[in-house]
Design a protein around this motif. Structure first.
Motif, PDB file in Angstrom:
ATOM      1  N   UNK A  34       0.661  -6.490   5.028  1.00 10.97           N
ATOM      2  CA  UNK A  34       0.854  -7.938   4.961  1.00 10.97           C
ATOM      3  C   UNK A  34       1.891  -8.424   5.967  1.00 10.97           C
ATOM      4  N   UNK A  35       2.847  -7.582   6.296  1.00  8.88           N
ATOM      5  CA  UNK A  35       3.900  -7.956   7.242  1.00  8.88           C
ATOM      6  C   UNK A  35       3.432  -7.909   8.698  1.00  8.88           C
ATOM      7  N   UNK A  85       1.353 -13.111  -1.409  1.00  6.94           N
ATOM      8  CA  UNK A  85       1.531 -11.731  -0.948  1.00  6.94           C
ATOM      9  C   UNK A  85       2.090 -10.862  -2.073  1.00  6.94           C
ATOM     10  N   UNK A  86       3.028 -11.405  -2.841  1.00  7.15           N
ATOM     11  CA  UNK A  86       3.636 -10.607  -3.909  1.00  7.15           C
ATOM     12  C   UNK A  86       2.613 -10.221  -4.977  1.00  7.15           C
ATOM     13  N   UNK A  87       1.676 -11.110  -5.273  1.00  8.29           N
ATOM     14  CA  UNK A  87       0.603 -10.763  -6.224  1.00  8.29           C
ATOM     15  C   UNK A  87      -0.243  -9.620  -5.663  1.00  8.29           C
ATOM     16  N   UNK A  88      -0.528  -9.680  -4.388  1.00  4.79           N
ATOM     17  CA  UNK A  88      -1.326  -8.644  -3.751  1.00  4.79           C
ATOM     18  C   UNK A  88      -0.587  -7.296  -3.768  1.00  4.79           C
ATOM     19  N   UNK A  89       0.694  -7.314  -3.432  1.00  4.25           N
ATOM     20  CA  UNK A  89       1.502  -6.095  -3.449  1.00  4.25           C
ATOM     21  C   UNK A  89       1.552  -5.492  -4.853  1.00  4.25           C
ATOM     22  N   UNK A  90       1.799  -6.323  -5.867  1.00  2.00           N
ATOM     23  CA  UNK A  90       1.869  -5.851  -7.255  1.00  2.00           C
ATOM     24  C   UNK A  90       0.557  -5.222  -7.683  1.00  2.00           C
ATOM     25  N   UNK A  91      -0.534  -5.830  -7.286  1.00  2.00           N
ATOM     26  CA  UNK A  91      -1.865  -5.321  -7.626  1.00  2.00           C
ATOM     27  C   UNK A  91      -2.069  -3.900  -7.084  1.00  2.00           C
TER      28      UNK A  91
END
Length: 95
Positions: A34-35, A85-91
């Motif tokens: 994502x970064x 992005x944080x939702x995607x990372x947590x998933x």
């Protein structure tokens, strides 16, 4: 130039989709992806990933380039990808 080389809609296995398998990439790896300024599709490696462009918006280099050149990317499927992005990372965190 009237178009750029990009996928128009996230593919079924796109890692940015809400319906992908939980934990398969790992949260740290997803954060790295994502970064990145841009990301090519894992299935069509000569095209930019629609999911990455949709979730990152103007933070994606390819989206910014298209905007500057006045080229419409014709992206669809925003409802398929994570809202943040944080939702995607947590998933993608290993559980």
């Amino acid at each position: 130039m009237s178009s750029l080389p990009n996928v128009k809609k996230p593919c079924a296995q796109c890692p940015f989709r809400k319906d992908t398998l939980k934990g398969w990439l790992g949260g740290e790896r997803m954060a790295e992806i994502l970064a990145q300024g841009s990301f090519v599709c894992h299935k069509k490696q000569d095209l930019q990933c629609a999911g990455h462009m949709l979730i990152n918006g103007d933070d994606n280099d390819f989206v910014r380039l298209a905007n500057r050149l006045g080229i419409e990317l014709d992206l669809s499927g925003r409802e398929l990808v994570f809202d943040t992005r944080s939702e995607c990372e947590s998933h993608h965190e290993h559980r």
